[in-house]
Enzyme design. Structure first.
Site, PDB file in Angstrom:
ATOM      1  N   SER A 623      15.767  38.103  37.661  1.00  0.00           N
ATOM      2  CA  SER A 623      16.745  37.146  37.724  1.00  0.00           C
ATOM      3  C   SER A 623      17.736  37.249  36.278  1.00  0.00           C
ATOM      4  O   SER A 623      18.246  38.478  36.273  1.00  0.00           O
ATOM      5  CB  SER A 623      16.236  35.801  37.890  1.00  0.00           C
ATOM      6  OG  SER A 623      17.238  34.746  38.275  1.00  0.00           O
ATOM      7  N   ASP A 711      19.384  35.035  49.077  1.00  0.00           N
ATOM      8  CA  ASP A 711      19.348  34.432  47.902  1.00  0.00           C
ATOM      9  C   ASP A 711      20.531  33.611  47.489  1.00  0.00           C
ATOM     10  O   ASP A 711      21.640  34.212  47.753  1.00  0.00           O
ATOM     11  CB  ASP A 711      19.113  35.366  46.929  1.00  0.00           C
ATOM     12  CG  ASP A 711      18.814  35.025  45.532  1.00  0.00           C
ATOM     13  OD1 ASP A 711      18.981  33.959  45.274  1.00  0.00           O
ATOM     14  OD2 ASP A 711      18.046  35.711  44.703  1.00  0.00           O
ATOM     15  N   HIS A 743      15.547  33.621  46.629  1.00  0.00           N
ATOM     16  CA  HIS A 743      15.464  33.896  45.260  1.00  0.00           C
ATOM     17  C   HIS A 743      14.136  34.123  44.852  1.00  0.00           C
ATOM     18  O   HIS A 743      13.797  35.118  44.129  1.00  0.00           O
ATOM     19  CB  HIS A 743      16.118  32.754  44.499  1.00  0.00           C
ATOM     20  CG  HIS A 743      16.370  33.288  43.036  1.00  0.00           C
ATOM     21  ND1 HIS A 743      17.053  34.272  42.427  1.00  0.00           N
ATOM     22  CD2 HIS A 743      15.805  32.750  41.963  1.00  0.00           C
ATOM     23  CE1 HIS A 743      17.174  34.473  41.547  1.00  0.00           C
ATOM     24  NE2 HIS A 743      16.319  33.471  40.926  1.00  0.00           N
TER      25      HIS A 743
END
Length: 774
Positions: A623, A711, A743
């Site tokens: 991320s 996501d 995600h």
């Protein structure tokens, strides 16, 4: 090696039946039928379709923006081709993936349960069963199993269904027929008769809220679509408070639903028009107050309402002031002995107004206004400091109980927990805090589930790189500790076989950056001075955003790497919260490049001190950590043999320029606003990984990027574009995309183990350890 819990920060652009299932590893390379029938003979080449973008006098050309068209058959075909190419390139690692999956499975007690937690008249717990992907949520009546003191958890054995058990929610049953399943809300009413729960079956983080009658086990007709996580029942069990999101996936409205009425009649309680702010709703532990908290990256605000008046109006605690963050907790102050007066309700406010690392103050509860009058917020100046600010201690959180207050804080780059005895505090004096010691050089400790206001025990959980997660109940009167459970690790795990330690790198500007390391004692050779005798293969993990700290944690999957001679290291770079608020401030906005140069400094320190060498080191991040390792790939490609980027935020500038994308405006306080600020634009243009891939990247390390089609935090298009540009420049880059996940990746524990085995097999291959047996 993405067994690190990925923080689920907002980002623009953290088993399918009740029958036992096979637990053998399945293919982790999603392929179409066509892809399975014929292997591709070359890597996918995304056509270049230039799109020009001009901001602040700068024109950029984006050849791959067309990949954003998620529903376009050509885009989907390209993504499937990427999966097929990755599957073909890594087909030789299939035996290793099977071995790694088996090692995870064999070390895990698959049929297990959590330590029961008492709330009122019942003990609540979750249990797992071998062969099933998801946990079962259940309870037993406290009267059936209560011991003499009433607070010792019942001795429930794994695999044994206790007498009188009531299953509240079986996630396996709820997930049946779905490729993805996520539980976003789970809250039991004060009288224990109703359950509010919400599920997502696509990965897009839009949850369907339902209410279950726990006396019958049947769901009521109430259904509310498209909610955010975090619904809460009022104590009366008749009202549910829940959140909805705007088009940018921002929770911005709080609603009240009366059970038994259609959702169309739900009442809007609060709405936040400022696109920088999120909303959350909850119930104080005392269950006397409903609390709504609003927060941006730099500013927050809280509203309260007596929980016995759920249809009343919420009242603001402190007026919102830009740059001031605060949170509230209800506390009941005991009356002085013999005073003949009742205890006093008050609020504890944790804030950073003039206190960079936060301080804790005591204030009144905002008064209910007279009929027809407006509520008046409290004056912050009238609050009394009870735990003062410290330049060396970052106060993170506060939880109040009937007779004690627990504090979470950070000191010396490690988390801590302290306790205040409300019966021992003195008017006008700072509150004495007693710290709960953990006897390890590196550790994580935090508050565990403590739902009951009256409980005389404080439940904490601690872990480290070598100590499995351990649940401990601390008697708040005597300090006596009761170890309730240590995460079982099967196969003869011995923590003495592994070593953890901390080192410090020196950054470009002289800042000292902590590095945590763990390795298997007999697999890594040290010289007489306790330093490396010869370089070892090493994984360097980093995150560095949102003031999120990557603290020491135990991992079963990591053991497979350590046992093959790999050293695992965490670079605690700026942008995280390990060293307090200053550490965060020094790695965000205009100071964001510190995050990247800190990571490079850590890598070079590990090389210069002999721990590893450039051809034997993999950088990993997920991320916002994917942005980190992507930027580092451009900054110092010669330092790493491989880069594992999990759901990476690598096209950050494009995302931050488009306020119509999910959560962009919310994120401007973290990254800057390149749409309106030319300096922010220039800075992001200088470091965003996608923008800075050179024309010739053949000398780059091997790259594996993973993502998910659904996501909503970091859109799949970011790694898809990045890999396309890397490959066009000659870099050895692969993309793996889950076509039915969000995600957090795949759902279900066995599917998750397969995903970890896939990534760890690639890591071992890059490090030259694919043929080494554990």
């Amino acid at each position: 090696m993405s067994d690190v819990a990925q923080p689920t920060e907002p980002q623009s652009t953290e088993p399918q039946s009740t029958e036992p299932q096979s637990t053998e590893p399945q293919s982790t390379e999603p392929q179409t039928a066509e892809a399975q029938s014929s292997e591709p003979d070359q890597a996918p080449v995304a056509p270049r379709r230039p799109v020009r973008r001009t901001h602040h006098g700068d024109t950029a050309v984006d050849d791959y923006e067309w990949l954003r068209a998620k529903e376009d058959p050509e885009v989907l075909a390209h993504l499937e081709a990427e999966n097929s190419w990755t599957a073909q390139q890594l087909a030789g690692l299939a035996p290793l993936r099977t071995a790694l999956f088996t090692e995870i499975k064999d070390r895990t007690q698959e049929t297990d349960l959590s330590v029961p937690t008492r709330l009122d008249a019942a003990w609540y717990y979750t249990r797992t069963q071998e062969g099933r992907q998801y946990p079962v949520h259940a309870r037993v009546a406290a009267s059936d199993v209560a011991t003499a003191d009433g607070w010792t958890p019942p001795a429930v054995e794994p695999g044994v269904v206790p007498d009188g058990e009531q299953v509240l929610l079986d996630q396996n049953a709820e997930a049946e027929g779905h490729d993805f399943f996520s539980l976003g809300s789970f809250d039991v009413s004060g009288d224990g008769t109703r359950l509010a729960y919400a599920v997502d079956t696509t990965g897009d983080e839009r949850y369907t809220l339902r209410v279950r009658d726990l006396t019958t086990g049947a769901d009521l007709p109430d259904v509310v679509e498209d909610t955010a996580p975090g619904a809460v029942l009022a104590p009366d069990g008749e009202h549910v408070f829940y959140l909805t999101v705007d088009e940018a996936w921002r929770p911005y409205r709080v609603w009240r639903h009366r059970i038994g009425t259609p959702a169309s009649e739900d009442v809007l309680v609060l709405e936040e028009p400022d696109e920088r702010f999120w909303l959350g709703v909850g119930l104080s532990r005392s269950r006397r107050y409903l609390v709504v908290e609003l927060g941006s990256k730099t500013t927050s605000e809280a509203w309260v309402l007596e929980a016995d008046d759920p249809t009343g109006a919420f009242r603001r605690v402190w007026e919102r002031r830009d740059g001031v963050e605060y949170s509230v907790e209800h506390v009941e102050l005991p009356a002085a002995p013999g005073a003949g007066v009742a205890p006093r309700d008050a609020l504890l406010v944790l804030h950073n107004d003039g206190a960079r690392n936060f301080e804790l103050v005591l204030t009144d509860v905002p008064a209910r206004p007279a009929p027809g009058a407006a509520a008046v917020p409290l004056d912050p100046a009238a609050a009394r400091v009870v735990v003062p600010h410290s330049a060396d201690v970052r106060l993170d959180g506060v939880e109040a109980f009937a007779r004690h207050v627990a504090l979470a804080y950070r000191a010396d780059a490690l988390p801590r927990v302290g306790v205040v005895d409300l019966g021992a505090v003195e008017q006008g004096s700072p509150w004495p805090v007693t710290e709960i010691d953990v006897d390890e050089p590196l550790f994580s400790v935090g508050l565990d589930a403590n739902p009951d206001w009256r409980q005389p025990l404080l439940r904490v959980q601690h872990t480290s790189f070598v100590t499995p997660a351990t649940v401990v109940d601390v008697d708040l009167s005597t300090g006596e500790r009761h170890v309730r459970k240590r995460q079982p690790v099967l196969g003869g795990y011995d923590p003495d076989d592994y070593v953890q330690r901390r080192e410090w790198a020196v950054a470009e500007d002289g800042a000292r950056v902590p590095i945590s390391l763990v390795w298997r004692r007999d697999a890594v050779t040290l010289d007489g001075q306790g330093t490396r005798a010869e370089p070892a293969p090493l994984v360097l993990y980093g995150y560095g955003a949102y003031e999120t700290s990557i603290d020491p944690y135990f991992s079963v999957p990591r053991l497979s790497l350590l046992d093959r001679g790999v050293v695992f290291a965490v670079a605690h770079v700026r942008g995280g919260g390990e060293l307090g608020r200053r550490w965060y401030d020094d790695g965000k906005l205009a100071a964001k490049p510190h995050t990247f140069t800190d990571f490079v400094a850590c890598g070079r320190h590990l090389v210069s001190t002999g721990w590893t060498e450039p051809g034997r080191m993999v950088a990993e991040g997920g991320s916002a950590g994917g942005l980190l390792v992507g930027a580092v790939t451009n900054l110092a490609p010669e330092l790493f043999a491989g880069v594992l980027a999990v759901v990476p935020f690598v096209d950050a500038l494009t995302s931050m320029l488009d306020p119509s994308l999910p959560l962009t405006v919310v994120e401007w306080d973290e990254w800057g606003d390149p749409l309106h600020d030319p300096d922010a634009y220039a800075l992001m243009r200088s470091y965003t990984p996608y923008e800075n891939v050179p024309d010739d990247a053949a000398h780059y390390p091997r790259v594996l990027a993973t993502t998910s089609l659904h996501d909503t935090r970091v859109l799949y298009v970011e790694p898809a574009k990045w890999v396309a540009r890397l490959r066009a420049a000659g870099a050895p880059a692969l993309l793996k995309i889950e076509m039915s996940a969000g995600h957090g990746g795949v759902s279900g524990r066995y599917a998750r183990w397969e995903e970890i085995a896939f990534e760890n097999a690639w890591v071992l291959d890059v490090l030259g350890r694919a043929d080494v047996r554990a």
